[in-house]
Design a protein around this motif. Structure first.
Motif, mmCIF file in Angstrom:
data_model
loop_
_atom_site.group_PDB
_atom_site.id
_atom_site.type_symbol
_atom_site.label_atom_id
_atom_site.label_comp_id
_atom_site.label_asym_id
_atom_site.label_seq_id
_atom_site.Cartn_x
_atom_site.Cartn_y
_atom_site.Cartn_z
ATOM 1 N N ILE A 245 43.375 40.265 36.540
ATOM 2 C CA ILE A 245 42.691 41.330 37.266
ATOM 3 C C ILE A 245 42.660 40.989 38.750
ATOM 4 C CG2 ILE A 245 41.360 42.040 35.273
ATOM 5 C CD1 ILE A 245 39.023 40.463 36.278
ATOM 6 N N GLY A 246 42.560 42.035 39.579
ATOM 7 C CA GLY A 246 42.610 41.870 41.019
ATOM 8 C C GLY A 246 41.278 42.145 41.694
ATOM 9 N N ASP A 247 41.294 42.045 43.025
ATOM 10 C CA ASP A 247 40.083 42.153 43.825
ATOM 11 C C ASP A 247 39.354 43.481 43.645
ATOM 12 O OD1 ASP A 247 40.642 39.655 44.851
ATOM 13 O OD2 ASP A 247 41.409 40.396 46.776
ATOM 14 N N MET A 248 40.092 44.577 43.457
ATOM 15 C CA MET A 248 39.421 45.866 43.363
ATOM 16 C C MET A 248 38.672 46.036 42.048
ATOM 17 S SD MET A 248 39.616 47.456 46.246
ATOM 18 C CE MET A 248 39.299 45.778 46.864
ATOM 19 N N LEU A 249 39.160 45.421 40.965
ATOM 20 C CA LEU A 249 38.386 45.470 39.723
ATOM 21 C C LEU A 249 37.155 44.576 39.856
ATOM 22 C CD1 LEU A 249 38.320 46.830 36.997
ATOM 23 C CD2 LEU A 249 39.535 44.871 36.044
ATOM 24 N N ASP A 250 37.299 43.459 40.548
ATOM 25 C CA ASP A 250 36.162 42.606 40.883
ATOM 26 C C ASP A 250 35.130 43.424 41.668
ATOM 27 O OD1 ASP A 250 34.451 40.591 41.925
ATOM 28 O OD2 ASP A 250 36.089 39.157 42.061
ATOM 29 N N ARG A 251 35.576 44.149 42.666
ATOM 30 C CA ARG A 251 34.693 44.965 43.498
ATOM 31 C C ARG A 251 34.030 46.084 42.691
ATOM 32 N NH1 ARG A 251 30.887 46.325 46.833
ATOM 33 N NH2 ARG A 251 31.332 47.915 48.394
ATOM 34 N N LEU A 252 34.812 46.775 41.889
ATOM 35 C CA LEU A 252 34.285 47.899 41.119
ATOM 36 C C LEU A 252 33.214 47.464 40.129
ATOM 37 C CD1 LEU A 252 37.562 49.897 40.421
ATOM 38 C CD2 LEU A 252 35.609 50.701 41.755
ATOM 39 N N THR A 253 33.393 46.288 39.525
ATOM 40 C CA THR A 253 32.446 45.821 38.510
ATOM 41 C C THR A 253 31.349 44.941 39.094
ATOM 42 O OG1 THR A 253 33.795 43.872 37.963
ATOM 43 C CG2 THR A 253 34.231 45.902 36.721
ATOM 44 N N GLY A 254 31.285 44.831 40.406
ATOM 45 C CA GLY A 254 30.234 44.024 41.021
ATOM 46 C C GLY A 254 30.301 42.557 40.664
ATOM 47 N N GLY A 255 31.488 42.055 40.382
ATOM 48 C CA GLY A 255 31.662 40.645 40.030
ATOM 49 C C GLY A 255 31.548 40.357 38.548
ATOM 50 N N HIS A 256 31.327 41.396 37.740
ATOM 51 C CA HIS A 256 31.261 41.198 36.290
ATOM 52 C C HIS A 256 32.614 40.714 35.769
ATOM 53 C CE1 HIS A 256 29.554 41.643 32.362
ATOM 54 N NE2 HIS A 256 30.370 42.610 31.998
ATOM 55 N N TYR A 257 33.689 41.313 36.277
ATOM 56 C CA TYR A 257 35.048 40.844 36.043
ATOM 57 C C TYR A 257 35.556 40.295 37.375
ATOM 58 C CZ TYR A 257 35.172 43.565 31.656
ATOM 59 O OH TYR A 257 34.930 44.074 30.405
ATOM 60 N N ARG A 258 36.021 39.055 37.362
ATOM 61 C CA ARG A 258 36.402 38.381 38.598
ATOM 62 C C ARG A 258 37.916 38.256 38.767
ATOM 63 N NH1 ARG A 258 32.258 35.043 40.887
ATOM 64 N NH2 ARG A 258 30.544 36.489 41.232
ATOM 65 N N SER A 259 38.378 38.528 39.977
ATOM 66 C CA SER A 259 39.772 38.217 40.305
ATOM 67 C C SER A 259 39.875 36.699 40.445
ATOM 68 C CB SER A 259 40.194 38.915 41.602
ATOM 69 O OG SER A 259 39.313 38.621 42.669
ATOM 70 N N THR A 260 40.814 36.122 39.735
ATOM 71 C CA THR A 260 40.877 34.665 39.575
ATOM 72 C C THR A 260 41.973 34.054 40.439
ATOM 73 O OG1 THR A 260 40.028 34.821 37.323
ATOM 74 C CG2 THR A 260 41.251 32.825 37.877
ATOM 75 N N PRO A 261 41.670 32.978 41.165
ATOM 76 C CA PRO A 261 42.694 32.323 41.984
ATOM 77 C C PRO A 261 43.842 31.783 41.138
ATOM 78 C CG PRO A 261 40.490 31.550 42.573
ATOM 79 C CD PRO A 261 40.355 32.338 41.303
ATOM 80 N N HIS A 262 45.040 31.873 41.688
ATOM 81 C CA HIS A 262 46.204 31.305 41.020
ATOM 82 C C HIS A 262 47.229 30.905 42.069
ATOM 83 C CE1 HIS A 262 46.501 35.711 41.168
ATOM 84 N NE2 HIS A 262 47.816 35.593 41.223
ATOM 85 N N ARG A 263 48.226 30.144 41.666
ATOM 86 C CA ARG A 263 49.245 29.629 42.565
ATOM 87 C C ARG A 263 50.497 29.339 41.753
ATOM 88 N NH1 ARG A 263 46.401 23.629 43.477
ATOM 89 N NH2 ARG A 263 46.965 22.784 41.422
ATOM 90 N N VAL A 264 51.599 29.050 42.429
ATOM 91 C CA VAL A 264 52.866 28.762 41.752
ATOM 92 C C VAL A 264 53.435 27.451 42.285
ATOM 93 C CG1 VAL A 264 55.228 29.527 41.293
ATOM 94 C CG2 VAL A 264 53.353 31.205 41.385
ATOM 95 N N LEU A 265 53.669 26.531 41.396
ATOM 96 C CA LEU A 265 54.284 25.254 41.727
ATOM 97 C C LEU A 265 55.795 25.372 41.575
ATOM 98 C CD1 LEU A 265 53.858 22.215 42.370
ATOM 99 C CD2 LEU A 265 53.789 21.814 39.899
ATOM 100 N N ALA A 266 56.524 25.013 42.618
ATOM 101 C CA ALA A 266 57.984 25.093 42.569
ATOM 102 C C ALA A 266 58.533 24.080 41.560
ATOM 103 C CB ALA A 266 58.574 24.828 43.949
#
Length: 340
Positions: A245-266
């Motif tokens: 999920i992304g930032d706008m779903l986080d925003r819409l749900t007031g933080g109930h559903y959180r956009s989660t940090p992620h990264r990619v290792l080469a």
């Protein structure tokens, strides 16, 4: 195991009942809700996206990235104009101000020149740029866009159900005419400590990722009121997609559903390809938190000090287009200046 020793607990959810619209979709929605609260990430199987289409897309993608740089630059993003489409070489895209170690192609909804949004010069709307070779890439991408848009609608219906809302909640307010972005990324092999993409969260509602078998995606899930210090691997599972999920779903749900940090290792051994599809609100949609238009979440808004960018999505007011353009301007600052 993750880089810091954490065992991956990202759930795998069979979404076939949700895709088919059968009675079991309520239980599927409940599983998605738990995943959105506890991880922000989940795998899906039973999604119904044709395997032959996926194979065609992968074959054409590998053929394109195997070409020399001049051939790939024939569809460079600067030629896409306000539609914001086309190829970018390694180092041209930034995350947190640092160049990513990947190359890629941006695609979106294919709109003809006579479409009202194109005639009006609306940013991020228009035709895609396709190479002459491989010739099959155009058909594969357009077919994939169609399949993934349909899947995005069904998954958002499930997310609505998981929140105790009508299945049409998001379609009625935000995604009746969704803004979609599809990217094909190629990460060249490199040193073991090199990041293909640094820590970030996605901007919109839902990302549906197809990845090859090489791995590299890592997730930092939530722990209580904050984020874990450890990272876990989102190990490729054949036949699955990874959703987050992304930032706008986080925003819409007031933080109930959180956009989660992620990264990619080469990878140190071979190139890695990935195919992220972003299912977003319409750019003109005003983002109205559910605390004023639906259930009131129990969880507090996030602490900006905990986020990768030092910002809180819960301080944002405006349309999704406002949010997206502000973010993308930091990813491609020169392109934004030249074409926007």
């Amino acid at each position: 195991m993750g880089q810091d020793g954490a065992v991956s607990e990202i759930p795998v959810i069979d979404v076939s009942a949700l895709v088919d619209g059968s009675p079991g979709r309520t239980e599927v929605a409940a599983q998605i809700g738990r995943a959105c609260r506890e991880h922000g990430f989940f795998y899906i199987v039973g999604h119904g996206v044709d395997e032959d289409l996926q194979a065609r897309l992968e074959e054409c993608s590998r053929e394109f990235f195997a070409k020399d740089l001049d051939a790939k630059l024939a569809i460079r993003m600067a030629l896409g104009g306000r539609a914001w489409r086309g190829y970018f070489p390694v180092g041209d895209e930034l995350t947190s101000g640092q160049p990513d170690v990947k190359e890629g192609i941006y695609f979106g909804a294919e709109l003809p020149a006579e479409h009202p949004c194109v005639l009006a010069g609306k940013p991020l709307h228009g035709p895609n740029l396709f190479p002459s070779h491989p010739a099959g890439l155009r058909r594969a991408v357009l077919d994939y866009l169609s399949a993934m848009t349909g899947l995005g609608h069904r998954l958002m219906a499930g997310i609505a159900l998981s929140l105790g809302l009508a299945e049409s909640y998001f379609a009625d307010r935000y995604t009746g005419d969704p803004f979609i972005i599809f990217r094909i990324f190629n990460y060249p092999p490199g040193p073991a400590d090199r990041w293909g993409v640094g820590e970030h969260t996605d901007y919109g509602l839902l990302t549906i990722l197809r990845q090859d078998g090489n791995g590299g995606l890592q997730v930092r899930p939530r722990s209580g009121s904050g984020w874990n210090s450890g990272w876990i691997d989102a190990t490729p599972i054949p036949g699955s997609f990874v959703c987050n999920i992304g930032d706008m779903l986080d925003r819409l749900t007031g933080g109930h559903y959180r956009s989660t940090p992620h990264r990619v290792l080469a990878s140190t051994r071979r190139e890695r390809l990935s195919w992220p599809f972003f299912f977003e609100p319409n750019l003109d949609a005003e983002i109205v938190p559910m605390r004023r238009d639906g259930p009131a979440p129990d969880d507090p808004a996030d602490d900006p000090a905990q986020r990768w960018d030092g910002a809180s999505v819960h301080e944002f007011h405006g349309t999704y287009g406002d949010y997206f353009l502000a973010k993308i301007g930091k990813v491609f600052p020169e392109l934004l200046r030249d074409v926007m």
